[in-house]
Design an enzyme around this catalytic site. Structure first.
Site, PDB file in Angstrom:
ATOM      1  N   ALA B 130       0.830  -1.206   0.000  1.00 53.44           N
ATOM      2  CA  ALA B 130       0.000   0.000   0.000  1.00 53.44           C
ATOM      3  C   ALA B 130       0.856   1.244   0.000  1.00 53.44           C
ATOM      4  O   ALA B 130       1.905   1.293   0.628  1.00 53.44           O
ATOM      5  CB  ALA B 130      -0.898   0.029   1.240  1.00 53.44           C
ATOM      6  N   GLY B 131       0.414   2.223  -0.747  1.00 52.20           N
ATOM      7  CA  GLY B 131       1.099   3.508  -0.748  1.00 52.20           C
ATOM      8  C   GLY B 131       0.060   4.490  -1.220  1.00 52.20           C
ATOM      9  O   GLY B 131      -0.835   4.876  -0.474  1.00 52.20           O
ATOM     10  N   SER B 132       0.129   4.805  -2.499  1.00 52.95           N
ATOM     11  CA  SER B 132      -0.932   5.636  -3.063  1.00 52.95           C
ATOM     12  C   SER B 132      -2.273   4.895  -3.017  1.00 52.95           C
ATOM     13  O   SER B 132      -3.326   5.519  -2.941  1.00 52.95           O
ATOM     14  CB  SER B 132      -0.582   6.006  -4.503  1.00 52.95           C
ATOM     15  OG  SER B 132       0.572   6.801  -4.503  1.00 52.95           O
ATOM     16  N   ARG B 269      35.207  21.616 -23.248  1.00 54.88           N
ATOM     17  CA  ARG B 269      35.591  20.463 -24.049  1.00 54.88           C
ATOM     18  C   ARG B 269      35.774  20.858 -25.523  1.00 54.88           C
ATOM     19  O   ARG B 269      34.873  21.462 -26.114  1.00 54.88           O
ATOM     20  CB  ARG B 269      34.496  19.395 -23.935  1.00 54.88           C
ATOM     21  CG  ARG B 269      34.633  18.238 -24.882  1.00 54.88           C
ATOM     22  CD  ARG B 269      35.722  17.305 -24.449  1.00 54.88           C
ATOM     23  NE  ARG B 269      35.664  16.059 -25.198  1.00 54.88           N
ATOM     24  CZ  ARG B 269      36.620  15.143 -25.135  1.00 54.88           C
ATOM     25  NH1 ARG B 269      37.681  15.323 -24.378  1.00 54.88           N
ATOM     26  NH2 ARG B 269      36.517  14.032 -25.834  1.00 54.88           N
ATOM     27  N   ILE B 338      26.110  14.859 -22.789  1.00 58.69           N
ATOM     28  CA  ILE B 338      27.026  15.942 -23.180  1.00 58.69           C
ATOM     29  C   ILE B 338      28.443  15.642 -22.690  1.00 58.69           C
ATOM     30  O   ILE B 338      29.420  15.936 -23.366  1.00 58.69           O
ATOM     31  CB  ILE B 338      26.508  17.299 -22.644  1.00 58.69           C
ATOM     32  CG1 ILE B 338      25.239  17.700 -23.422  1.00 58.69           C
ATOM     33  CG2 ILE B 338      27.574  18.389 -22.753  1.00 58.69           C
ATOM     34  CD1 ILE B 338      24.491  18.880 -22.847  1.00 58.69           C
ATOM     35  N   HIS B 339      28.542  15.023 -21.534  1.00 56.84           N
ATOM     36  CA  HIS B 339      29.859  14.669 -20.991  1.00 56.84           C
ATOM     37  C   HIS B 339      30.468  13.457 -21.709  1.00 56.84           C
ATOM     38  O   HIS B 339      31.649  13.153 -21.494  1.00 56.84           O
ATOM     39  CB  HIS B 339      29.765  14.343 -19.500  1.00 56.84           C
ATOM     40  CG  HIS B 339      29.732  15.535 -18.596  1.00 56.84           C
ATOM     41  ND1 HIS B 339      28.610  16.316 -18.427  1.00 56.84           N
ATOM     42  CD2 HIS B 339      30.684  16.100 -17.803  1.00 56.84           C
ATOM     43  CE1 HIS B 339      28.873  17.283 -17.567  1.00 56.84           C
ATOM     44  NE2 HIS B 339      30.127  17.184 -17.179  1.00 56.84           N
ATOM     45  N   GLU B 364       6.615   9.884  -3.256  1.00 56.69           N
ATOM     46  CA  GLU B 364       5.442  10.751  -3.021  1.00 56.69           C
ATOM     47  C   GLU B 364       4.467  10.712  -4.195  1.00 56.69           C
ATOM     48  O   GLU B 364       3.941  11.740  -4.621  1.00 56.69           O
ATOM     49  CB  GLU B 364       5.885  12.178  -2.673  1.00 56.69           C
ATOM     50  CG  GLU B 364       6.684  12.185  -1.378  1.00 56.69           C
ATOM     51  CD  GLU B 364       6.740  13.523  -0.678  1.00 56.69           C
ATOM     52  OE1 GLU B 364       5.767  14.277  -0.764  1.00 56.69           O
ATOM     53  OE2 GLU B 364       7.755  13.789  -0.031  1.00 56.69           O
ATOM     54  N   SER B 367       4.893   8.978 -11.221  1.00 56.28           N
ATOM     55  CA  SER B 367       4.391   9.809 -12.332  1.00 56.28           C
ATOM     56  C   SER B 367       3.003   9.349 -12.759  1.00 56.28           C
ATOM     57  O   SER B 367       2.146  10.165 -13.108  1.00 56.28           O
ATOM     58  CB  SER B 367       5.343   9.713 -13.525  1.00 56.28           C
ATOM     59  OG  SER B 367       6.569  10.314 -13.209  1.00 56.28           O
TER      60      SER B 367
END
Lengths: 257, 380
Positions: B130-132, B269, B338-339, B364, B367
């Site tokens: 149980a949660g939401s 870079r 990007i790295h 919490e 999505s």
């Protein structure tokens, strides 16, 4: 003890500085309390907490400086004074600021005045000593320790990395060097209380000063960024030849010899 | 309309940013590696009054608003996602329910020390099943005389290992329709029969403390019931609405940190003879990142503003949480991209942001649950 702190609002030199039409662009620049003035504020709070009294933080500037004054109040100063010269003074320099501050302070009977050693923007280190001269009180610059015992004051002064110990007396003006203390963060209750602490706004009129009295003694000819750092040059070949080439480059290219 | 922060809000932002830069950021990689809960750092945050931002002075707080609190969460999250999560959970889940629903006595006893940063509190809602879906709650509290006797299990409870008390949700009976009545009860962590294990090995937010709770015949006085005995469910929905604003703010902070690293790296870079920030492929990524972060931040401020002005904010809090966490995941992912190969290495500290932000799409209310909440608010 009647304590005053001279505070300057400066742009954060750790952020990127942009120059537009010969002036530092204030759009998007971050503004902060001059870091050396933070040491002065912290020291003032410690002195007050030990010896009692009241701290007034004073700045010369425009109304934007209210945020920095409020921050000083949030750290623990008791009162703030903004001397707003925005409408009265076009060109100002260290003389202007010192003259205004001295005029404000002359009838306040300060026991101790603290300022930063230098401001990180102009970096002249002039205002503190000039104010002391105008008020006719002793001053010690770049201090790293302050002990007050009655009216006797012992100060440790940073002299290019060495220490000089000076005995002097109140009233006194000192300017703070890095290492004097560790400035506190303004606490949340401090920030909320700062809203209710008195902040007085003055103009030149209120100090019986005319624009001519505070006219800048210097003129800024040009403002420019330091040249971009170029990549270094690595010399090749026999050591003897490298030395010869280096000497010749120092003569012809760098022109330092 | 006024998009400018007040002077107090700006000062709070600067103070928390300075503090986080100096006292949190330099240690974040180490805390991530060792999964250490930096209790000394939390004590310093307490001394600065950070745990009391949204509570009035009479309860040990500083009488700030939700926007100020969201700003603080963002700035701490920008330095360390794990510390940000524990901070947000301590205020939004540990302390807020007692402020919203507690009696005067409960507030003095439990809220005041939390707001002053002297104690931690936790919120025990989630269970293995149980949660939401609160209907699945198995933990039961039965009133015997003047005491509730509580039995059950809770999982993934933030800060419980350092908490003085946990607000536990439990089934206390059935209503006329035969549905479970859920209540919230304040359970001191030193009560006999209350076991707290903090052995989870988490993917991210590793500086945060996360625990499993086992309650075996735990007895607490009936005065420890929090708020209306029959409205435990509504109460925790309201609590979670507030908590979602803070998770959204935390997502913005983590994304901001990843973005700043990506922007700096892209400028430094060099490939094919120029900085990679000169390539449109990289520029477009950075432009999208900056835009999405700002949009999410605006939504956080709006939801917080609605709450501060006592207007309905359930839908907006969900908007903020859902958008900020999903954009945050995209931003952290692109920051690694990007790295390039360096981004995949822990040394560059961008991969941590992706591991940290993943929780924001889960905790919490996932999505998916946020979309359900929003759809219900639309009248579906």
């Amino acid at each position: 003890m009647n304590i005053f702190v001279l505070m300057k609002r400066t742009f954060d030199t750790e952020e990127k500085i942009v120059i537009n039409n010969g002036a530092v662009s204030e759009d998007g620049a971050e503004f902060i309390i001059n870091p050396y003035d933070e040491y002065a504020i912290e020291e003032a709070i410690q002195v007050r907490d030990k010896h009692g009294g009241e701290i007034t933080v004073v700045t010369v500037g425009n109304e934007e400086a209210e945020k920095e004054l409020r921050t000083a109040l949030a750290m623990g100063c008791d009162k703030a004074v903004l001397i707003n010269i925005e409408d009265d003074v076009e060109e100002s320099d260290q003389y202007t600021t010192a003259k205004i501050l001295a005029e404000y302070l002359k009838d306040k009977n300060p026991d101790l005045i603290l300022a930063g050693n230098v401001a990180i923007d102009g970096g002249s280190g002039q205002v503190g000593p000039r104010v002391a001269e105008l008020l006719g009180i002793p001053y010690v610059t770049t201090i790293t320790k302050l002990d007050i015992d009655g009216s006797k004051v012992t100060v440790v002064r940073d002299v290019e990395g060495d220490e000089e110990i000076i005995e002097t007396s109140l009233p006194l003006l000192v300017t703070a060097q890095q290492g004097l203390n560790e400035p506190r963060y303004p606490s949340l209750p401090g920030i909320m209380k700062a809203k209710k602490k008195p902040l007085e706004e003055l103009e030149l009129d209120d100090l019986d000063l005319e624009e001519d009295d505070v006219e800048a003694k210097t003129k800024t000819i040009e403002i420019f960024l330091p040249p971009k750092k170029e990549a270094g040059k690595i010399l090749q070949g026999e050591l003897v030849d490298q030395v010869k080439e280096l000497v010749s480059l120092l003569h012809t290219e760098a022109k330092v010899v | 309309m006024n998009f400018e922060l007040t002077k107090e809000q700006q000062m709070i932002k600067e103070m928390v940013r300075d503090f986080a830069e100096n006292e949190i950021k330099p240690y974040a990689a180490e805390w991530d590696r060792t999964a250490e809960f930096p209790i000394e750092t939390f004590k310093k945050m307490g001394e600065l009054g950070l745990f009391g931002i949204p509570f009035p002075e009479e309860y040990g707080g500083s009488g700030g608003d939700t926007i100020s609190y969201a700003i603080a969460v963002e700035e701490i999250g920008r330095a360390c996602g794990g510390v940000g999560l524990s901070y947000a959970a301590a205020v939004s889940l540990g302390a807020s329910p007692i402020y919203y629903f507690g009696t005067e006595e409960q507030k003095q006893k439990w809220l005041v020390p939390m707001a002053k940063g002297e104690t931690f509190g936790a919120f025990g809602l989630t269970e293995p099943n149980a949660g939401s879906d609160a209907g699945g709650t198995r933990t039961r509290a039965v009133l015997y005389g003047d005491e509730y006797v509580i039995n059950g299990e809770k999982c993934w409870i933030t800060n419980a290992g350092y908490a003085r008390q946990v607000i536990v949700t439990a089934v206390t009976g059935k209503d006329e329709k035969g549905k479970n009545i859920i209540s919230a009860i304040i359970v001191p962590t030193d009560t006999p029969g209350f076991t707290i294990n903090c052995n989870y090995d988490k993917m991210g937010v590793r500086a945060s403390n996360t625990c499993e709770l086992v309650l075996e015949d735990v007895r607490v006085p009936k005065e420890n019931l929090l708020g209306d005995p029959k409205k435990g469910f509504k109460q925790f929905l309201y609590t979670l609405d507030g908590g979602r604003i803070s998770i959204a703010a935390l997502s913005v902070g983590i994304a901001q940190a990843a973005f700043e690293k990506a922007l700096k790296y892209a400028k430094e870079r060099t490939q094919f003879g120029q900085s990679i920030s000169k390539f449109q492929a990289i520029q477009f990524k950075l432009a999208d990142m900056a835009m999405q972060i700002e949009l999410a931040r605006n939504m956080v401020y709006k939801a917080a503003w609605l709450k501060d002005n006592n207007k309905p904010f359930t839908k907006e809090a969900s908007f903020a949480k859902l958008f900020a966490s999903e954009m945050g995941f995209r931003v952290c992912n692109q920051a690694i991209q990007i790295h390039g190969g360096y981004g995949y290495m822990k040394e560059y500290e961008v991969e941590r942001h992706l591991r940290d932000i993943k929780l924001m799409e889960i905790g919490e209310g996932t999505s998916e649950v946020q979309r359900i909440v929003i759809a219900r608010q639309l009248g579906c």
